[in-house]
Design an enzyme around this catalytic site. Structure first.
Site, PDB file in Angstrom:
ATOM      1  CE  LYS A   1     -13.948  -3.191  -0.226  1.00  0.00           C
ATOM      2  NZ  LYS A   1     -13.637  -2.970   1.191  1.00  0.00           N
TER       3      LYS A   1
ATOM      4  CE  LYS B   1      -7.815 -10.099  -3.022  1.00  0.00           C
ATOM      5  NZ  LYS B   1      -7.601 -10.050  -1.557  1.00  0.00           N
TER       6      LYS B   1
ATOM      7  CE  LYS C   1      -4.403  -1.501   1.905  1.00  0.00           C
ATOM      8  NZ  LYS C   1      -5.451  -1.229   2.892  1.00  0.00           N
TER       9      LYS C   1
HETATM   10  P1  AMP Z   1     -11.102  -5.842   1.177  1.00  0.00           P
HETATM   11  O1  AMP Z   1     -11.966  -5.730  -0.028  1.00  0.00           O
HETATM   12  O2  AMP Z   1      -9.666  -6.017   0.853  1.00  0.00           O
HETATM   13  O3  AMP Z   1     -11.381  -4.795   2.216  1.00  0.00           O
HETATM   14  O4  AMP Z   1     -11.475  -7.237   1.882  1.00  0.00           O
HETATM   15  C1  AMP Z   1     -12.627  -7.463   2.676  1.00  0.00           C
HETATM   16  C2  AMP Z   1     -12.829  -8.962   2.817  1.00  0.00           C
HETATM   17  O5  AMP Z   1     -13.174  -9.551   1.549  1.00  0.00           O
HETATM   18  C3  AMP Z   1     -11.591  -9.720   3.320  1.00  0.00           C
HETATM   19  O6  AMP Z   1     -11.995 -10.762   4.210  1.00  0.00           O
HETATM   20  C4  AMP Z   1     -10.994 -10.292   2.051  1.00  0.00           C
HETATM   21  O7  AMP Z   1     -10.253 -11.466   2.284  1.00  0.00           O
HETATM   22  C5  AMP Z   1     -12.237 -10.570   1.192  1.00  0.00           C
HETATM   23  N1  AMP Z   1     -11.898 -10.420  -0.246  1.00  0.00           N
HETATM   24  C6  AMP Z   1     -11.516  -9.274  -0.869  1.00  0.00           C
HETATM   25  N2  AMP Z   1     -11.303  -9.469  -2.183  1.00  0.00           N
HETATM   26  C7  AMP Z   1     -11.535 -10.799  -2.416  1.00  0.00           C
HETATM   27  C8  AMP Z   1     -11.475 -11.638  -3.586  1.00  0.00           C
HETATM   28  N3  AMP Z   1     -11.165 -11.146  -4.786  1.00  0.00           N
HETATM   29  N4  AMP Z   1     -11.771 -12.945  -3.438  1.00  0.00           N
HETATM   30  C9  AMP Z   1     -12.117 -13.438  -2.233  1.00  0.00           C
HETATM   31  N5  AMP Z   1     -12.203 -12.709  -1.088  1.00  0.00           N
HETATM   32  C10 AMP Z   1     -11.911 -11.406  -1.167  1.00  0.00           C
END
Ligand code: AMP
Ligand code: TRP
Length: 338
Positions: free
Chosen positions: A199, A196, A113
């Site tokens: 967001k 991946k 980050k």
């Molecule tokens: P974030 O979007 O990084 O804030 O992640 C929030 C939650 O969603 C966390 O538990 C991540 O592990 C899960 N997560 C985020 N992106 C993915 C993805 N592409 N596939 C599976 N889980 C995800």
């Protein structure tokens, strides 16, 4: 006593990966944990990188709506936003004083980050994992469901808890167990099967947002990257075909079956057929969730009520831990001091 704690940052663009990889798994855990579950919207974490205030507030309500629309019961679980319970910031400070810089220097998420301009990153971004440890330890959570990417932070939480307990020769903190959900729920970008779904991907075509309507979902699946081959009749044939593997994985996760079953059904058929079936399935599974999210976000009064109720219940648990921690550390409380 078993207790779950988990959280998502209110940073916008909640997507299919968040749903399949996180929220949906939590829904299934409610009963297992006898509804002793705390699901947080971690707004203090969100401001470790710049946020627009109005968007932060809207995104906090959006994540709350997604939790409820997906099936998390706000009466039986605690749903709240982190900043409403000041004990998170308070405990994070205490833990900051027990977490060596060297441990934090190893955190790969900070390196990613902060990028090349590490000196310009906020101190809060560096201390992010300590705040996460505070979130978990404050509630003495026994189990923390997170994605693979958060495993390192969770190990750090255990290390910090252990260091604190040893330093003060106490058992104030419970060491939390990570509950990592398998590779099947790692959802990849629709534009690049090796990245991946995220967001922060600048391309809106890369992800299915939980705010997308049926047309948007269908359009994004239709435009998803594929290869020229037909679908294989068994999962081994997906090797070296990341985009095909991702779409088969998404289909399997949405249908609640394994990849082998999807390959058996679609083996030998082209992507046009498969994408049509996938988009029908995605709309069928997601539209009740997205419709309910839309209904809930149109009623901010209700959402704010859920958050206020959750914060009161979370605050009651947190204040018990904090008074114990204050005593352990040697802080005089107002009553003792007066
Ligand atoms: P974030 O979007 O990084 O804030 O992640 C929030 C939650 O969603 C966390 O538990 C991540 O592990 C899960 N997560 C985020 N992106 C993915 C993805 N592409 N596939 C599976 N889980 C995800
Ligand atoms: N860092 C987590 C993420 O980005 C979010 C988070 C903050 C969290 N505090 C937590 C997850 C405590 C589990 C437990 O996904």
């Amino acid at each position: 006593m078993k207790r779950i704690f988990s959280g998502i940052q209110p940073t916008g663009n909640l997507h299919l990966g968040n749903y399949l990889g996180a929220i949906r798994n939590w829904v299934g855990m409610q009963q297992d944990f006898d509804f002793n579950c705390i699901f947080c919207i971690v707004d203090l974490h969100a401001i470790t990188v710049p946020q627009d205030p109005a968007e932060l507030a809207a995104n906090t309500r959006e994540v709350t709506a997604a939790y409820i629309a997906s099936g998390i019961d706000p009466k039986r679980c605690i749903i709240f936003n982190q900043s409403m319970v000041s004990a998170h910031a308070e405990l994070a400070w205490v833990l900051n004083c027990h977490a060596p810089m060297g441990w934090l220097n190893r955190m790969t998420q900070f390196k990613e980050k902060a990028g090349k301009r590490r000196d310009a990153a906020a101190v809060g971004l560096f201390a992010y994992p300590v705040l996460m440890a505070a979130d978990i330890l404050l509630y003495r959570a026994s189990d923390v469901p997170v994605g693979e990417d958060q495993k390192q932070h969770l190990e750090l939480s255990r290390d910090i808890a252990g260091a604190f307990n040893r330093h003060y020769n106490c058992e104030a903190f419970v060491l939390p167990e990570p509950r990592i959900f398998g590779a099947a729920t790692r959802v990849m970008s629709l534009r690049d099967g090796t990245a991946k779904m995220s967001k922060s991907d600048p391309s809106a075509w890369s992800r299915i947002n939980l705010s997308d309507d049926a047309d948007a979902i269908a359009q994004k699946i239709r435009r998803a990257k594929t290869d020229p081959e037909a679908l294989p009749s068994e999962p081994a044939g997906l090797e070296g075909r990341p985009e095909a593997e991702n779409l088969v994985g998404i289909h399997a996760a949405l249908a609640g079956v394994d990849e082998a079953a999807v390959c058996r059904e679609f083996g030998g058929r082209g992507f046009a057929d498969f994408k049509a079936a996938l988009s029908e399935l995605a709309v069928e599974v997601l539209s009740p969730v997205t419709a309910e999210m839309r209904r809930l976000t149109a009623d901010p009064g209700y959402i704010d009520g859920v958050l206020a109720d959750g914060a009161a219940r979370a605050g009651a648990i947190a204040s018990v831990t904090m008074s114990e921690i204050r005593k352990v550390v040697g802080f005089l409380t107002p009553r003792q001091g007066a």
